[in-house]
Design an enzyme around this catalytic site. Sequence first.
Site, PDB file in Angstrom:
ATOM      1  N   GLU A 118       0.843  -1.210   0.000  1.00  0.00           N
ATOM      2  CA  GLU A 118       0.000   0.000   0.000  1.00  0.00           C
ATOM      3  C   GLU A 118       0.873   1.252   0.000  1.00  0.00           C
ATOM      4  OE1 GLU A 118      -3.118   0.478  -0.548  1.00  0.00           O
ATOM      5  OE2 GLU A 118      -3.203  -1.681  -0.837  1.00  0.00           O
ATOM      6  N   SER A 174      19.749  -7.600  -8.397  1.00  0.00           N
ATOM      7  CA  SER A 174      18.660  -7.834  -9.357  1.00  0.00           C
ATOM      8  C   SER A 174      18.940  -8.864 -10.459  1.00  0.00           C
ATOM      9  CB  SER A 174      18.243  -6.514 -10.008  1.00  0.00           C
ATOM     10  OG  SER A 174      17.783  -5.621  -9.029  1.00  0.00           O
ATOM     11  N   HIS A 231       3.621  -9.793  -9.690  1.00  0.00           N
ATOM     12  CA  HIS A 231       5.077 -10.013  -9.660  1.00  0.00           C
ATOM     13  C   HIS A 231       5.752  -8.962  -8.781  1.00  0.00           C
ATOM     14  CE1 HIS A 231       9.191 -10.633 -10.805  1.00  0.00           C
ATOM     15  NE2 HIS A 231       9.259  -9.368 -11.203  1.00  0.00           N
ATOM     16  N   SER A 232       5.386  -7.715  -9.013  1.00  0.00           N
ATOM     17  CA  SER A 232       5.931  -6.603  -8.228  1.00  0.00           C
ATOM     18  C   SER A 232       4.929  -5.458  -8.338  1.00  0.00           C
ATOM     19  CB  SER A 232       7.289  -6.164  -8.783  1.00  0.00           C
ATOM     20  OG  SER A 232       7.098  -5.510 -10.028  1.00  0.00           O
TER      21      SER A 232
HETATM   22  C1  LIG Z   1      19.281 -11.669 -15.909  1.00  0.00           C
HETATM   23  C2  LIG Z   1      17.904 -11.077 -15.738  1.00  0.00           C
HETATM   24  N1  LIG Z   1      17.006 -11.210 -16.733  1.00  0.00           N
HETATM   25  C3  LIG Z   1      15.773 -10.673 -16.599  1.00  0.00           C
HETATM   26  C4  LIG Z   1      15.444  -9.985 -15.453  1.00  0.00           C
HETATM   27  C5  LIG Z   1      14.041  -9.398 -15.307  1.00  0.00           C
HETATM   28  N2  LIG Z   1      13.254 -10.173 -14.350  1.00  0.00           N
HETATM   29  C6  LIG Z   1      13.147  -9.802 -13.072  1.00  0.00           C
HETATM   30  S1  LIG Z   1      12.239 -10.858 -12.184  1.00  0.00           S
HETATM   31  C7  LIG Z   1      11.950 -11.855 -13.491  1.00  0.00           C
HETATM   32  C8  LIG Z   1      11.127 -13.110 -13.357  1.00  0.00           C
HETATM   33  C9  LIG Z   1      11.740 -14.126 -12.449  1.00  0.00           C
HETATM   34  O1  LIG Z   1      10.838 -15.163 -12.190  1.00  0.00           O
HETATM   35  P1  LIG Z   1      11.133 -16.320 -11.184  1.00  0.00           P
HETATM   36  O2  LIG Z   1      12.578 -16.649 -11.183  1.00  0.00           O
HETATM   37  O3  LIG Z   1      10.216 -17.443 -11.466  1.00  0.00           O
HETATM   38  O4  LIG Z   1      10.843 -15.696  -9.750  1.00  0.00           O
HETATM   39  P2  LIG Z   1       9.495 -15.117  -9.134  1.00  0.00           P
HETATM   40  O5  LIG Z   1       9.459 -13.647  -9.518  1.00  0.00           O
HETATM   41  O6  LIG Z   1       8.367 -15.887  -9.677  1.00  0.00           O
HETATM   42  O7  LIG Z   1       9.623 -15.247  -7.660  1.00  0.00           O
HETATM   43  C10 LIG Z   1      12.564 -11.335 -14.640  1.00  0.00           C
HETATM   44  C11 LIG Z   1      12.498 -11.944 -15.972  1.00  0.00           C
HETATM   45  C12 LIG Z   1      16.432  -9.861 -14.446  1.00  0.00           C
HETATM   46  N3  LIG Z   1      16.185  -9.252 -13.295  1.00  0.00           N
HETATM   47  N4  LIG Z   1      17.640 -10.424 -14.607  1.00  0.00           N
END
Ligand SMILES: Cc1ncc(C[n+]2csc(CCOP(=O)(O)OP(=O)(O)O)c2C)c(N)n1
Length: 447
Positions: free
Chosen positions: A117, A203, A332-333
């Site tokens: 929030e 990240s 997701h975020s």
């Molecule tokens: C190397 C890289 N590629 C792409 C991203 C963008 N990104 C951030 S979170 C995400 C999804 C990750 O999903 P998952 O590993 O299943 O974790 P969840 O968010 O479901 O917990 C992506 C593609 C990133 N942070 N780093």
Amino acid sequence: MFIHKKLFIDNASISLTMQAQYIAFRRLCLSLSRLSALGTRKVSVEKMVFPGHITNFTNKLELKKPEENQAIPIYRVLDKEGVPVSEDVEPQLEKDYVLKAFRTMVLLNTMDRIMYESQRQGRISFYMTNYGEEACHIGSASALDKGDLIYGQYREAGVLLWRGLTLEEMMDQCYSNVGDCNKGRQMPVHYGSRELNFSTISSPLATQVPIAVGSAYSFKLARNGQVVACYFGEGAASEGDTFSGLNFAATLDCPIIFICRNNGYAISTPVHEQYRGDGVVARASALGMVGIRVDGNDLFAMYNATKAARQLCVSENRPVLIEAMTYRVGHHSTSDDSSAYRSIDEVSYWDKKDNPILRLRNYLFRQGWLNEESEKQMRTDCRKQVMGVFAQSEAKKKPNPALMFLDVYQQMPTRLKQQMNATKEHLARHGSNYPLSAYEKFDVSAF
Ligand SMILES: Cc1ncc(C[n+]2csc(CCOP(=O)(O)OP(=O)(O)O)c2C)c(N)n1
């Protein structure tokens, strides 16, 4: 001409170079239950042809289809109603532990709601919730030893909460204020704690995996009896770094537990677009690693599996891969709106019908360890605690802006010092154009 010394095994003769490979591979074969029969089988000359491989020849042309293998089952202790699945697996964990675990899950959930929030109102820049994954975090974290080193992805706040990161430390990080362990330099939810042996989150996905393996290798050399736990999502498991890390861990016999949170989605990408195999755990045996698939919404199953994995890691220096099946109930975020790619009914099922907090709550009620009244009190206390810390964190100043130049290298290079001094002069002249009142004084005297 080279004359190889021969080693005789059941009438077969192999060269010394092959001997080492043979021993290594045989150890691996013995460890895989489906091949365990080989331990007693005679090895014939025909079988020992290719370095490092022991198997039969066949005259049957057969293309191996993965769908012919049975999917690896999901280990669980409680069903989704919170009832033990059978009498023999009655959870043996004590009341105090289970209540503490439940409270930590509720606290995490409460913090998530308030911080989510807060971001919606523009008070912090970004947030990621942990909804639906609370048992996966607390169950695994509570089975680790305090001295074990943890590497996370970004959705493991419950692990930190269990380890003892305070709400204040977490919120200070999200507010990038003076209390932030990162000195305000990283995005919110990128926690870390040297004292709690939790390596700071960054990240780029999966980069923590090979690094965690390196740490586990150093633990092995130090023989310190500690293990490394490395969390990642099933999306991150598609990164090259994950494969490298898993393979290094297997070939270097490292004491590491990989905990893959398979929550069904990587942002908008569902698992059927992420992989074609039997999830992530099927990759374990392909790499010669021990693996288990666990119901990640079941605190007890996560606890038991992690505990057993830890024991194996310590006693045999072998890596273990745990695939925790769960569901990302939240977006997701805060930069994502998941209603664009999944149905409300789907989310609602996991939120209301098969939720780790509800499951444990039902168990606690059945045990007589919690009732309507004590639960209400617990939830009120958690909310009060979170709101109190929230107000404090929000009121704190942002760190000294000169800190942005520190820690790029251990010692600040001359050019960077020049940039820092130029920024100082710039702010002395144009400071009124910057929100300096929210920050501590630009102070370079300390470095
Ligand atoms: C190397 C890289 N590629 C792409 C991203 C963008 N990104 C951030 S979170 C995400 C999804 C990750 O999903 P998952 O590993 O299943 O974790 P969840 O968010 O479901 O917990 C992506 C593609 C990133 N942070 N780093």
